[in-house]
Design an enzyme around this catalytic site. Structure first.
Site, short mmCIF file in Angstrom:
data_model
loop_
_atom_site.label_atom_id
_atom_site.label_comp_id
_atom_site.label_asym_id
_atom_site.label_seq_id
_atom_site.Cartn_x
_atom_site.Cartn_y
_atom_site.Cartn_z
N SER A 165 36.91 63.53 163.24
CA SER A 165 35.46 63.46 163.36
C SER A 165 35.07 62.33 164.32
O SER A 165 35.58 62.29 165.44
CB SER A 165 34.84 63.28 161.97
OG SER A 165 33.47 63.57 161.99
N ASP A 328 35.27 74.60 159.62
CA ASP A 328 34.48 73.46 160.09
C ASP A 328 33.36 73.99 161.00
O ASP A 328 33.63 74.47 162.10
CB ASP A 328 35.39 72.50 160.86
CG ASP A 328 34.66 71.25 161.36
OD1 ASP A 328 33.43 71.14 161.18
OD2 ASP A 328 35.35 70.38 161.93
N HIS A 361 34.34 70.83 157.48
CA HIS A 361 34.67 69.68 158.32
C HIS A 361 35.60 68.70 157.59
O HIS A 361 36.53 68.15 158.18
CB HIS A 361 33.37 69.00 158.72
CG HIS A 361 33.55 67.80 159.59
ND1 HIS A 361 34.10 67.89 160.84
CD2 HIS A 361 33.27 66.50 159.39
CE1 HIS A 361 34.15 66.68 161.38
NE2 HIS A 361 33.65 65.83 160.53
#
Lengths: 381, 381
Positions: A165, A328, A361
């Site tokens: 991320s 995600d 995610h």
């Protein structure tokens, strides 16, 4: 200060990093941000696991996501039931093997978990920086980490950097800005630029915070702040870290125990879960850091004005593994794959992996043996 | 009161419904909600287009979505640049042809666009109902519409009902509760039950509203209210009505004109767009209605305790068209398809269509010739 922890601490479990302590790197030199502003010095809080070898060439840097911190493995006391956020990945005999590697993780510059950020005292005023803190970028986070590694830990090159991320963005920025410093990088669940939808969600969160009367233009005192806005922002963001399918599997339409008479209160378990996420966040996170970090995400754009990631990747020398996760939808697989395609078009040694996991995610953070095998294999090579 | 508009009004454009007026159906009988509570009477604001034929068998009911209203076609003045919300679908020679059909659309019970809802005066106290308004369900909305059709308009059966999103839920509830009344139904971009993710987003919106000090436990006065919370809720919800791809195509990372020096203000066009959506919403929508309607959505569940939609569909007699949109991630295609599959398993004449449009959930509202051909074909049959 480059000794490793927890070599002098008892109670290590086999296969676990065990007890760890954080340390602070205090940089007393002025630090200039990408925006041109300067602060007279800064602190980065960090942890290390394993030992730096004599050749000083076994160091792996872990970079954290928006709400993460320096505590990515081990526990802080023998009664600490909550190990670091990537404890399932890092430890003796694990994918990032602390018997083999020296692992470092720091709370990002601009953060609120011990590193200097908007909630820190501005030595020039004696009060918290608040919005006087300079605009921070992913590049600034990387530059501060570089000082920690070189000046504090005496590390001249990294065996690898791993992050997901926002941590993945740092990984990419590292390999771009310091191509000779980084041998391998692993970026997970990330993107080469923030999409319009991701910007949109961040802006809703910022609006909730900045319109909360408790925000006070960023000048709220310690212990106070825009708690309502921050919890709303976190609740919403948390949905984007999961997935439709993951939420359906975990909660479905299960009713909260004891619910029934509520008209507008939490009635379904998924609602209680979100409220818990929102409430626990306000106890551990600073609203201004949330604003600064989400803006750093939104401004991250390796495509640049020419719209070509290749232009950013021209000097990359690291070997690259990027991994996307099918569920995600914040940084979907195609955004991860696009990074590798651009690297391949530049003739770089990059590879893309995709894992079919349903947790959205946050899949990169959960128990995932297939991911661990990918990472350990890539590191061994 | 069952005459149709705008037969006596000038300035119709060919192919357009033209000037329309709303009317109010005032029911002076007590109305009992599904929850068991009663109000002494209610008003439904509605519009009609086209003419009811002599056989009174050409009536089509349009049901609106969460933030919709009774004004789905035509304009309210010759200088009115904004026609009703489904004007591209409804009109002379359009898919829902007002030369052929008599079209009715009412603002839902519980609404805030002229129908009785939480912001209406409670005759027993002289003040707004606020949270004294009974909990409302999709079934209650349908029951109030039924009274309008029978008592006010003298319609003994409907040629068709058409609606999307929350309007699609009403369509499904209609065919379940009044199987002999409805010949054809068209439900678009909807679901047989609200998913955990959809509940989660609604709960974030409700939290933003109910934690806004302006909400005052629902007892805010006219013109006041939780404007910050409502605008945050709307900004977030609006993202869920669109799609990653649609936002990327429309905005991408385009910068707002004149932006540059902002640190935390709107910098990208997508941010300005969302702020506009939030601000315009607080000028036209009541926060308590938002709470009531989102709870009606969240509690909608045709699967029931047995987890089988078939149990709800046993008595359906209508012919059914359900249409999903590929980019709709709020009520994704598979949730729409599941409705038809359950009907087919019951031996009902149901069919599923899927349109490949990139605009997300709101695809059902935008110009879509393929959708119009599907609808006009289904209506003709």
């Amino acid at each position: 200060m480059n000794d490793s922890f927890p070599h002098d601490l008892p109670n290590e479990e086999p296969g676990e990093v065990g007890l760890v302590r954080w340390q602070d790197y205090v940089c007393r030199d002025a630090f200039t941000f990408e925006c041109g502003s300067t602060i007279p010095g800064f602190t980065l809080r960090y942890e290390t696991y394993g030992r730096l070898n004599a050749a000083r060439d076994n160091a792996i840097l872990i970079t954290h996501a928006l709400s993460g911190d320096h505590h990515c493995a081990g526990v802080h006391s023998i009664r600490d039931g909550k190990p670091g956020w990537w404890n399932n990945l890092i430890g003796p005999g694990k994918a990032v093997d602390t018997n083999q590697y020296f692992v470092i993780c720091s709370n990002c510059l601009g953060g609120c978990q011990g590193s200097t950020g908007p909630s820190s005292k501005n030595p020039q005023t004696g009060k918290s920086y608040g919005l006087d803190f300079p605009v921070i970028t992913i590049r600034d986070m990387v530059n501060a980490q570089r000082l920690l590694l070189e000046k504090e830990l005496g590390i001249a090159s990294l065996y690898a950097i791993i992050g997901g991320s926002m941590g993945g963005m740092q990984v990419l920025q590292w390999m771009i800005d310091y191509p000779d410093y980084v041998q391998r990088v692993i970026a997970l669940a990330t993107t080469g630029r923030q999409s319009a939808q991701a910007i949109a969600f961040n802006e809703v969160g910022r609006s909730a915070i900045m319109q909360d009367p408790g925000w006070q233009g960023g000048a709220y005192g310690a212990g106070a702040g825009p708690n309502v806005g921050l919890s709303v922002a976190r609740m919403m963001a948390h949905i984007t870290y999961l997935s439709d399918k993951g939420l359906e599997e975990k909660f479905g339409r299960s009713r909260k125990e004891g619910s029934g008479g509520e008209r507008f209160g939490a009635e379904f378990e998924v609602e209680s879960y979100l409220h818990y996420q929102g409430q626990s966040f306000i106890n551990r996170f600073d609203a201004n850091t949330y604003l600064y970090f989400t803006k750093a995400l939104d401004r991250f754009d390796l495509y640049g004005e020419g719209g070509r990631m290749e232009d950013s990747f021209a000097n990359v020398k690291s070997r690259v593994l990027v991994t996307g996760f099918t569920s995600d939808w914040l940084y979907p697989p195609e955004q991860n794959r696009a990074i590798v395609h651009a690297l391949l078009r530049c003739g770089k040694p990059a590879t893309y992996a995709q894992l079919d996991m349903s947790l959205g995610h946050d899949s990169f953070l959960v128990h995932a043996p297939e991911l661990y095998r990918l990472i350990s294999g890539f590191l061994a090579n």
